[in-house]
Design a protein around this motif. Structure first.
Motif, PDB file in Angstrom:
ATOM      1  N   LEU A 171     -13.805 -70.691  32.937  1.00  0.00           N
ATOM      2  CA  LEU A 171     -14.851 -69.948  32.230  1.00  0.00           C
ATOM      3  C   LEU A 171     -15.009 -68.548  32.811  1.00  0.00           C
ATOM      4  O   LEU A 171     -15.072 -67.560  32.066  1.00  0.00           O
ATOM      5  CB  LEU A 171     -16.176 -70.707  32.303  1.00  0.00           C
ATOM      6  CG  LEU A 171     -17.383 -70.012  31.678  1.00  0.00           C
ATOM      7  CD1 LEU A 171     -17.181 -69.808  30.181  1.00  0.00           C
ATOM      8  CD2 LEU A 171     -18.641 -70.816  31.951  1.00  0.00           C
ATOM      9  N   ALA A 172     -15.056 -68.454  34.141  1.00  0.00           N
ATOM     10  CA  ALA A 172     -15.202 -67.134  34.778  1.00  0.00           C
ATOM     11  C   ALA A 172     -14.006 -66.240  34.442  1.00  0.00           C
ATOM     12  O   ALA A 172     -14.170 -65.047  34.175  1.00  0.00           O
ATOM     13  CB  ALA A 172     -15.347 -67.295  36.291  1.00  0.00           C
ATOM     14  N   TYR A 173     -12.813 -66.828  34.450  1.00  0.00           N
ATOM     15  CA  TYR A 173     -11.632 -66.047  34.100  1.00  0.00           C
ATOM     16  C   TYR A 173     -11.700 -65.551  32.657  1.00  0.00           C
ATOM     17  O   TYR A 173     -11.394 -64.396  32.379  1.00  0.00           O
ATOM     18  CB  TYR A 173     -10.348 -66.853  34.321  1.00  0.00           C
ATOM     19  CG  TYR A 173      -9.131 -66.088  33.862  1.00  0.00           C
ATOM     20  CD1 TYR A 173      -8.603 -65.070  34.649  1.00  0.00           C
ATOM     21  CD2 TYR A 173      -8.536 -66.356  32.633  1.00  0.00           C
ATOM     22  CE1 TYR A 173      -7.501 -64.331  34.224  1.00  0.00           C
ATOM     23  CE2 TYR A 173      -7.442 -65.632  32.198  1.00  0.00           C
ATOM     24  CZ  TYR A 173      -6.926 -64.628  32.995  1.00  0.00           C
ATOM     25  OH  TYR A 173      -5.851 -63.899  32.562  1.00  0.00           O
ATOM     26  N   ASP A 174     -12.081 -66.443  31.745  1.00  0.00           N
ATOM     27  CA  ASP A 174     -12.201 -66.035  30.338  1.00  0.00           C
ATOM     28  C   ASP A 174     -13.237 -64.925  30.174  1.00  0.00           C
ATOM     29  O   ASP A 174     -13.033 -63.974  29.418  1.00  0.00           O
ATOM     30  CB  ASP A 174     -12.576 -67.222  29.453  1.00  0.00           C
ATOM     31  CG  ASP A 174     -11.405 -68.143  29.172  1.00  0.00           C
ATOM     32  OD1 ASP A 174     -10.247 -67.729  29.425  1.00  0.00           O
ATOM     33  OD2 ASP A 174     -11.638 -69.279  28.706  1.00  0.00           O
ATOM     34  N   GLU A 175     -14.346 -65.035  30.895  1.00  0.00           N
ATOM     35  CA  GLU A 175     -15.373 -64.000  30.794  1.00  0.00           C
ATOM     36  C   GLU A 175     -14.867 -62.671  31.355  1.00  0.00           C
ATOM     37  O   GLU A 175     -15.212 -61.606  30.842  1.00  0.00           O
ATOM     38  CB  GLU A 175     -16.645 -64.441  31.522  1.00  0.00           C
ATOM     39  CG  GLU A 175     -17.362 -65.550  30.798  1.00  0.00           C
ATOM     40  CD  GLU A 175     -18.563 -66.080  31.532  1.00  0.00           C
ATOM     41  OE1 GLU A 175     -19.353 -66.793  30.905  1.00  0.00           O
ATOM     42  OE2 GLU A 175     -18.708 -65.806  32.746  1.00  0.00           O
ATOM     43  N   TRP A 176     -14.063 -62.735  32.386  1.00  0.00           N
ATOM     44  CA  TRP A 176     -13.464 -61.525  32.942  1.00  0.00           C
ATOM     45  C   TRP A 176     -12.419 -60.961  31.969  1.00  0.00           C
ATOM     46  O   TRP A 176     -12.405 -59.776  31.692  1.00  0.00           O
ATOM     47  CB  TRP A 176     -12.832 -61.830  34.297  1.00  0.00           C
ATOM     48  CG  TRP A 176     -12.054 -60.678  34.845  1.00  0.00           C
ATOM     49  CD1 TRP A 176     -12.551 -59.560  35.456  1.00  0.00           C
ATOM     50  CD2 TRP A 176     -10.637 -60.520  34.817  1.00  0.00           C
ATOM     51  NE1 TRP A 176     -11.530 -58.720  35.810  1.00  0.00           N
ATOM     52  CE2 TRP A 176     -10.338 -59.281  35.424  1.00  0.00           C
ATOM     53  CE3 TRP A 176      -9.592 -61.299  34.330  1.00  0.00           C
ATOM     54  CZ2 TRP A 176      -9.035 -58.822  35.574  1.00  0.00           C
ATOM     55  CZ3 TRP A 176      -8.305 -60.840  34.480  1.00  0.00           C
ATOM     56  CH2 TRP A 176      -8.034 -59.600  35.090  1.00  0.00           C
ATOM     57  N   TYR A 235     -21.659 -63.473  37.542  1.00  0.00           N
ATOM     58  CA  TYR A 235     -22.584 -64.589  37.691  1.00  0.00           C
ATOM     59  C   TYR A 235     -21.832 -65.920  37.689  1.00  0.00           C
ATOM     60  O   TYR A 235     -22.102 -66.804  38.497  1.00  0.00           O
ATOM     61  CB  TYR A 235     -23.618 -64.597  36.560  1.00  0.00           C
ATOM     62  CG  TYR A 235     -24.456 -63.354  36.472  1.00  0.00           C
ATOM     63  CD1 TYR A 235     -25.233 -62.922  37.534  1.00  0.00           C
ATOM     64  CD2 TYR A 235     -24.477 -62.600  35.309  1.00  0.00           C
ATOM     65  CE1 TYR A 235     -26.007 -61.780  37.450  1.00  0.00           C
ATOM     66  CE2 TYR A 235     -25.246 -61.452  35.207  1.00  0.00           C
ATOM     67  CZ  TYR A 235     -26.007 -61.046  36.285  1.00  0.00           C
ATOM     68  OH  TYR A 235     -26.776 -59.916  36.192  1.00  0.00           O
ATOM     69  N   THR A 236     -20.898 -66.055  36.768  1.00  0.00           N
ATOM     70  CA  THR A 236     -20.197 -67.324  36.562  1.00  0.00           C
ATOM     71  C   THR A 236     -19.263 -67.677  37.712  1.00  0.00           C
ATOM     72  O   THR A 236     -19.055 -68.854  37.997  1.00  0.00           O
ATOM     73  CB  THR A 236     -19.402 -67.270  35.241  1.00  0.00           C
ATOM     74  OG1 THR A 236     -20.272 -66.822  34.207  1.00  0.00           O
ATOM     75  CG2 THR A 236     -18.845 -68.625  34.868  1.00  0.00           C
ATOM     76  N   MET A 237     -18.715 -66.688  38.401  1.00  0.00           N
ATOM     77  CA  MET A 237     -17.732 -66.966  39.454  1.00  0.00           C
ATOM     78  C   MET A 237     -18.324 -67.792  40.595  1.00  0.00           C
ATOM     79  O   MET A 237     -17.590 -68.456  41.322  1.00  0.00           O
ATOM     80  CB  MET A 237     -17.140 -65.675  40.001  1.00  0.00           C
ATOM     81  CG  MET A 237     -18.070 -64.861  40.841  1.00  0.00           C
ATOM     82  SD  MET A 237     -17.232 -63.377  41.395  1.00  0.00           S
ATOM     83  CE  MET A 237     -18.450 -62.761  42.536  1.00  0.00           C
ATOM     84  N   TRP A 238     -19.643 -67.768  40.730  1.00  0.00           N
ATOM     85  CA  TRP A 238     -20.262 -68.530  41.813  1.00  0.00           C
ATOM     86  C   TRP A 238     -20.250 -70.025  41.548  1.00  0.00           C
ATOM     87  O   TRP A 238     -20.345 -70.826  42.483  1.00  0.00           O
ATOM     88  CB  TRP A 238     -21.677 -68.012  42.077  1.00  0.00           C
ATOM     89  CG  TRP A 238     -21.617 -66.650  42.650  1.00  0.00           C
ATOM     90  CD1 TRP A 238     -21.870 -65.474  42.001  1.00  0.00           C
ATOM     91  CD2 TRP A 238     -21.181 -66.302  43.967  1.00  0.00           C
ATOM     92  NE1 TRP A 238     -21.635 -64.424  42.846  1.00  0.00           N
ATOM     93  CE2 TRP A 238     -21.213 -64.901  44.062  1.00  0.00           C
ATOM     94  CE3 TRP A 238     -20.770 -67.028  45.077  1.00  0.00           C
ATOM     95  CZ2 TRP A 238     -20.863 -64.218  45.213  1.00  0.00           C
ATOM     96  CZ3 TRP A 238     -20.417 -66.352  46.233  1.00  0.00           C
ATOM     97  CH2 TRP A 238     -20.466 -64.966  46.281  1.00  0.00           C
ATOM     98  N   LEU A 239     -20.111 -70.423  40.298  1.00  0.00           N
ATOM     99  CA  LEU A 239     -20.050 -71.852  39.970  1.00  0.00           C
ATOM    100  C   LEU A 239     -18.837 -72.520  40.624  1.00  0.00           C
ATOM    101  O   LEU A 239     -18.999 -73.499  41.361  1.00  0.00           O
ATOM    102  CB  LEU A 239     -20.056 -72.045  38.453  1.00  0.00           C
ATOM    103  CG  LEU A 239     -19.929 -73.480  37.954  1.00  0.00           C
ATOM    104  CD1 LEU A 239     -21.136 -74.302  38.376  1.00  0.00           C
ATOM    105  CD2 LEU A 239     -19.804 -73.483  36.441  1.00  0.00           C
ATOM    106  N   PRO A 240     -17.614 -72.028  40.434  1.00  0.00           N
ATOM    107  CA  PRO A 240     -16.487 -72.689  41.108  1.00  0.00           C
ATOM    108  C   PRO A 240     -16.503 -72.485  42.624  1.00  0.00           C
ATOM    109  O   PRO A 240     -16.123 -73.396  43.366  1.00  0.00           O
ATOM    110  CB  PRO A 240     -15.255 -72.046  40.465  1.00  0.00           C
ATOM    111  CG  PRO A 240     -15.724 -70.787  39.857  1.00  0.00           C
ATOM    112  CD  PRO A 240     -17.164 -70.996  39.496  1.00  0.00           C
TER     113      PRO A 240
END
Length: 150
Positions: A101-106, A122-127
């Motif tokens: 998800l973080a990669y797709d958002e990037w 924000y999303t990168m902190w999840l993994p």
């Protein structure tokens, strides 16, 4: 646990300060600080994952001991190891899909709705924080299999 405790405290302090600043600003000027909600939500997710890592490391995570308490000490250690293996699986899936998800958002250059910041920040902190939970669960599983209690 040495690193999670100050991070949890700092995250809670940041949430409290951001929220207090919003309340004071709204009270004095009837204007809401737009960034507070976006940052607070991101910090709360980080706080939940850091708290999970801390709970797993301490062995205070949610459990139902009814059946496990009826097992022998060896059986209890095995049950703890199985629980940690399932925790690793769960947070492994969360890390994998969170990273995608973080990669797709990037890759697609998504921006946050409130402030227009790159959403992957924000999303990168999840993994990343899911990997912290995995590390703590792995430590606990190894301790359990070595016979250092559930």
């Amino acid at each position: 646990m040495k690193i999670e405790e100050p991070l949890v405290a700092a995250t809670m302090a940041a949430i409290a300060l951001i929220t207090a600043a919003n309340v004071v600003t709204r009270y004095l000027s009837n204007v809401s600080l737009a960034f507070t909600e976006e940052y607070s939500v991101a910090l709360m997710i980080g706080l939940a994952l850091l708290g999970t890592a801390l709970a797993v490391a301490r062995g205070t995570h949610i459990r139902i001991p009814f059946f496990v308490e009826k097992l022998s000490p060896r059986g209890q250690r095995i049950a703890e190891a199985v629980a940690m293996a399932l925790t690793i699986l769960c947070f492994g899936l969360l890390a994998l899909h969170g990273a995608k998800l973080a990669y797709d958002e990037w890759d697609f250059e998504f921006v946050s709705s409130g402030l227009g910041h790159p959403q992957f920040l924000y999303t990168m902190w999840l993994p990343i924080l899911s990997l912290v939970v995995i590390a703590r669960a792995l430590q606990r599983m190894i301790r359990s299999l070595r016979g250092h209690g559930p």
